[in-house]
Structure formats: structure tokens, C-alpha cells
Motif scaffolding. Structure first.
Motif, mmCIF file in Angstrom:
data_model
loop_
_atom_site.group_PDB
_atom_site.id
_atom_site.type_symbol
_atom_site.label_atom_id
_atom_site.label_comp_id
_atom_site.label_asym_id
_atom_site.label_seq_id
_atom_site.Cartn_x
_atom_site.Cartn_y
_atom_site.Cartn_z
ATOM 1 N N HIS A 180 0.987 -1.158 0.094
ATOM 2 C CA HIS A 180 0.107 -0.045 -0.085
ATOM 3 C C HIS A 180 0.847 1.349 -0.075
ATOM 4 N N VAL A 181 0.653 2.081 -0.956
ATOM 5 C CA VAL A 181 1.948 2.999 -1.169
ATOM 6 C C VAL A 181 1.071 4.363 -1.533
ATOM 7 N N TRP A 182 1.550 5.592 -0.834
ATOM 8 C CA TRP A 182 1.082 6.821 -1.131
ATOM 9 C C TRP A 182 2.196 7.695 -1.503
ATOM 10 N N VAL A 183 1.932 8.355 -2.681
ATOM 11 C CA VAL A 183 3.076 9.146 -3.110
ATOM 12 C C VAL A 183 2.197 10.272 -3.611
ATOM 13 N N THR A 184 3.214 11.449 -3.194
ATOM 14 C CA THR A 184 2.786 12.966 -3.531
ATOM 15 C C THR A 184 3.816 13.571 -4.346
ATOM 16 N N VAL A 185 3.593 13.824 -5.522
ATOM 17 C CA VAL A 185 4.521 14.483 -6.572
ATOM 18 C C VAL A 185 4.254 15.935 -6.330
ATOM 19 N N ALA A 186 5.651 16.663 -6.439
ATOM 20 C CA ALA A 186 5.585 17.934 -5.946
ATOM 21 C C ALA A 186 4.956 18.715 -7.523
ATOM 22 N N ASN A 187 4.708 20.110 -7.329
ATOM 23 C CA ASN A 187 3.858 20.979 -8.442
ATOM 24 C C ASN A 187 4.790 21.049 -9.586
ATOM 25 N N ASN A 188 6.222 21.367 -9.097
ATOM 26 C CA ASN A 188 7.163 21.679 -10.039
ATOM 27 C C ASN A 188 7.893 20.189 -10.473
#
Length: 523
Positions: A93-101
Motif C-alpha cells: 500500500h503506497v502513498w506518493v505526492t508529486v511536487a507541483n514543479n
């Protein structure tokens, strides 16, 4: 076929296949034909919420462990009974947040790990592949069953060693939590430039910390080698939530379960499995072409200016899926995606998705690109059977997936265009092998042992000729039965050279020692 023109392609003169290597390009293309649809199998023995046992408590965000409903729609009906065994697979189970830039991402991994070995485990190991690919992935917290664990980086930060607070007995389960962050490079690094943000395309190859394989020889926890493919993974299940800028069109392994948009951010939940890996890509410029074969939705993604190539890619993928499903058993998932992306190779395989070099979509720049596009897509689709459905150690025994897939690409041409076209295609194998003067170097060596640029000539050039010799020795009919049985026997498992040989000998009731000594084994 939905949203797609019929394609007619001109006569093939020569074809050269590349996946993760370079070689001479082919000249012309051959006429396409419409294959028979995939064989559809009705299977009413589908696991339900009632038949799947409850597996411990939910993770930190409330996703239940061992919940078959997350994965049901991503598998064709024939494959859905594998979900009865979900409790025996590792589950990510994975959560990943990609930066706006698009310069970095933050992530958390919760892993349900089952000790399927016959030994007590005191340590476990994870691959941190981004640290080999030009990124900087840092782990800043490790928990085992909610208890802080001691850990260390090894092998130039490409391996994470974790000391278990308590030994894990065979059959026992541990819950692992890793908090991590990673940069996203804009300059291509190791492993053919498959990880980063390049030319408007985000490509995150093997971005999730991946549990190393433990087998009869122990843990496979070494730094990747600079030859061939880098991964060796058990099949697992993946539930991945991605938070990313709204404008990115995300393409991943598996299927999308949920999607919301708020304040310029999208949150998408994906599921995949069984699978050897989980791949994530995205671009604000992607356009999609879509087709349907039986239970399988096929998607082709590229830039709008490459519309003709995008439609061709869809056609080639559909044809290859049909050919290989008829030959080796049905493609296991309900979705398959092809994307164009920048890379230092021509193609790369992932579960349920393949990346194809963007340059091949520039049909107006070379008359050969159409042929190249087809041969690479056919090869990478073949890997859905030989790498993903049937796993192997791509580092120690690369022939088992690459040479076999090279051979079945020849089968694709024979089944699609006829024997003369297949014969012409096979000249590409000889062209590769000639780079080392057709030396009889064994195809069964470790990737790192191929010196003086002999990996590609032997694995992609000599290797498929071994499969032809094996077919001639066994007889075509018996060999065809063997290949289908091989896939059935090793699906979602790990195949080895000895397992391959043993099953072949059982199928033909013959001794193949001499053949394997001539082609496969080191002296």
C-alpha cells in the motif's frame, strides 16, 4: 476496435528488434493483418468478499489488507481465482505526492510481508532503485509492526537493510512502514534513463522501495549491474494512491479505482496485481487512443502531433496481445497501456504497460521507424508473459525472459504475416550474433559476465536460435505444448534454467542434456 483506423503496412525487408540495447535499424515494413481475438474463457469461480479471509487490521489510512475487491476488476475472469491466494502474496500500500514543479515526490509504503521461506528471518532488504538511476531517495523512518527498527544503507545506498525487532518465523506476517522522499532528476541516469522528468514526460521506473527476493541462495540484495535489466521481484499486489498536479495525465500499471480533483491537485487510486512491479508515468500533453479485445482495454498514449504513430502503436499492441494470448494463454489483466517516452533504449516492459522510445513515433523522420515501432512493441508485449506472468532472475539468468521473448517476437511475425516474413525477421538475430563473430558463448550466464559488449549479441542474437533448436529437437507440436504448459506451470512464480529444462524434458520424454550443454551452460 474503438477509435482507430485500419492500418496497412508495406512489405518487410528486414527487422531488427531492440528492447534495452542498440542495434542496426530495419529497413521496411510488412502488411498488417487482423488477428483472431483473444480466447475468452468464462469462469464463474470468482472470489468474493465472503470467500476472501480478513487479513489483520487496515493500514494507517483505512485500506483493508487482503481485500480482493481492490484487485478484482483489474484481472480477466480466468485470472480472478488467484485472489483466493491473496493472503500468501506480499501486498504494497503506497502513498506518493508529486511536487507541483515535478522536482521531487514524498512517499509512504505500508507492506504486508509474509515469510514464505522455510527459515527464520532476522533481517529483510529493500531495493532503492532510484538511487542507481540518478535520483536521491532518502528513507527517514522504518517501522516493523509499528515499532521503530534499526536500518542501514548498503551498496551505495541502493539497498536498505532492516533489522527486525523480533525474528519472523516461517508463515508469520510482518507489517513494514517506510517513509521516504526522492528527487526527480532532469538528466538521464543509470538504467537507460528511465527515471525522471524529460521532454514533458514524467517516468518513475521502480520508484517504490521493493522487497528483495529471498530464495534458496538467500537474499538477492546487491547493487544493480550496468548490463541488462536490473530487477528481480516476486509477484505482489499493489494499491497506490497518487497525488499530483491536476494537468498530468497519469498512466500506470493496473487500473484506476478512484479519481478526484481539488485546488489544482488530483488524487488517484490505482490497483495492480499480481505484478512484478508498479510503474507510474504522466504528461500534460498525452493524448489517448483506445481499443478493445475481449475483456482487455488497450490504450495508446503519445503527443497529439504523433497521431498516426499513436494509432499504429495501438494496432501493434492489439495484434501482439492476440497472438500471444492464443499461443501462451490469455493476457491476465483487463487493461494494457503503451506510452511514448524519452529513454536511452527503444523500449521497456512493466506489468500491464510498456514504454516505447519517443523517437520511434517520429514517422516522418525515418521510413524505418514504423517497422521499428512494431518490432519493439511486439517484443515488449511478449514480456507480459515472459518476465511478468512468468518471473525470473533478470540479473543472473537473463536469457529466460529476454531470449525467450526475442524468440516469441519471431512467432508474432510468423503468425501475423506468414513464414517468409518470420524468416526475414530472424536475420536480425544473426546480425546481432555476428557482432561477436558468432562465438558460441553460453546464453545462460549472469548479465555481468558478458564482457566486451557481448550481452546483446548473445542474449538477443544467439539466444533465440537456441529456442529454435529446442523446437526442432522436441518437434514443433510438442514444443508448442511445452511453451503453453511452461506459462501455466510458472505463472506468478519464478522460473529457472533447470526448471525450464526439466519441464521440457518431461514434455518431450527426451534427454536435452547435450542441447543445453551446447547452448546454455558454461563449461
Amino acid at each position: 476496435m474503438v477509435g482507430m483506423k485500419k492500418i496497412i503496412v508495406s512489405l518487410l525487408v528486414s527487422i531488427v528488434l531492440l528492447s534495452a540495447c542498440t542495434s542496426p535499424k530495419p529497413d521496411k515494413t510488412m502488411p498488417a493483418s487482423t488477428p483472431e481475438p483473444m480466447v475468452e474463457v468464462t469462469n464463474t469461480d470468482i472470489p468474493t468478499e465472503e470467500t476472501q479471509p480478513v487479513q489483520n487490521n487496515p493500514d494507517q489510512d483505512g485500506f483493508a489488507w487482503g481485500e480482493s475487491q481492490y484487485y478484482l476488476d483489474g484481472l480477466i475472469k480466468e485470472q480472478q481465482p488467484v485472489l483466493v491466494e491473496l493472503a500468501n502474496f506480499n501486498e504494497y500500500h503506497v502513498w506518493v505526492t508529486v511536487a507541483n514543479n515535478l522536482s521531487q515526490f514524498d512517499g509512504r509504503l505500508d507492506l504486508r510481508f509474509v515469510n514464505q521461506e522455510s527459515v527464520i528471518l532476522d533481517k529483510i532488504y529493500f531495493h532503492l532503485y532510484p538511487n542507481y538511476q540518478g535520483a536521491a531517495l532518502d528513507v527517514f523512518q522504518v517501522l516493523i509492526n509499528d515499532v521503530q527498527a534499526d536500518w542501514a544503507y548498503l551498496a551505495d545506498n541502493t539497498i536498505l537493510e532492516i533489522n527486525l525487532p523480533e525474528s519472523l518465523n516461517p508463515g508469520e506476517t510482518a507489517f513494514v512502514t517506510l517513509d521516504f522522499t526522492s528527487s526527480i532528476p532532469t538528466v538521464m541516469g543509470g538504467n537507460y534513463g528511465l527515471f525522471g522528468y524529460f521532454n514533458g514526460v514524467l517516468v518513475l521506473d521502480t520508484f517504490i522501495p521493493t522487497l528483495a527476493v529471498y530464495d534458496d541462495t538467500g537474499w538477492h540484495a546487491k547493487k544493480p549491474v550496468p548490463v541488462g535489466d536490473l530487477s528481480y521481484s516476486d509477484a505482489a499486489f499493489y494499491l497506490v494512491e497518487v497525488t499530483a498536479p491536476e494537468e498530468l495525465i497519469l498512466v500506470t500499471s493496473g487500473i484506476e479505482l478512484e479519481h478526484t480533483v481539488e485546488e489544482g491537485k488530483q488524487v488517484a487510486l490505482f490497483s495492480a496485481g499480481p505484478a512484478r512491479d508498479f510503474y507510474l508515468a504522466g504528461s500534460s500533453s498525452f493524448q489517448k487512443w483506445q481499443g478493445q479485445i475481449g475483456e482487455v482495454t488497450v490504450n495508446s498514449y503519445t503527443f497529439p502531433e504523433f497521431e498516426d504513430a499513436g494509432e499504429l502503436a495501438l494496432n501493434f499492441a492489439e495484434t501482439a496481445l492476440s497472438v500471444f494470448s492464443t499461443r501462451y494463454g490469455n493476457y491476465p489483466y483487463t487493461e494494457f497501456d503503451v506510452i511514448s517516452s524519452p529513454m536511452q533504449a527503444l523500449g521497456i516492459e512493466y506489468p500491464g504497460i510498456t514504454g516505447i522510445a519517443l523517437d520511434l513515433y517520429r514517422l516522418d523522420e525515418s521510413a524505418n521507424n514504423k517497422t521499428y515501432l512494431e518490432s519493439v512493441i511486439a517484443h515488449e508485449v511478449g514480456h507480459q508473459w515472459f518476465y511478468n506472468l512468468v518471473g525470473n532472475d533478470q540479473v543472473l539468468e537473463p536469457w529466460i525472459d529476454e531470449s525467450v521473448t526475442q524468440f516469441v517476437t519471431g512467432v508474432y511475425y510468423e503468425d501475423t504475416y506468414g513464414l517468409p516474413a518470420a524468416v526475414q525477421y530472424r536475420t536480425s538475430w544473426d546480425s546481432r550474433w555476428k557482432r561477436v563473430d558468432r562465438e558460441t558463448i553460453p546464453i545462460g550466464m549472469e548479465a555481468i559476465d558478458y564482457f566486451d559488449n557481448s550481452y546483446s549479441p548473445i542474449i538477443y542474437g544467439r539466444g533465440p536460435y537456441f529456442l529454435m533448436e529446442l523446437r526442432d529437437t522436441m518437434g514443433r507440436g510438442t514444443f508448442d505444448i511445452f511453451m503453453r504448459t511452461y506459462v501455466e506451470t510458472y505463472q506468478w512464480k519464478i522460473a529457472t534454467t533447470e526448471g525450464f529444462r526439466q519441464l521440457a524434458e518431461e514434455t518431450c520424454a527426451c534427454d536435452l542434456t547435450a542441447l543445453f550443454e551446447e547452448w546454455v551452460y558454461e563449461e
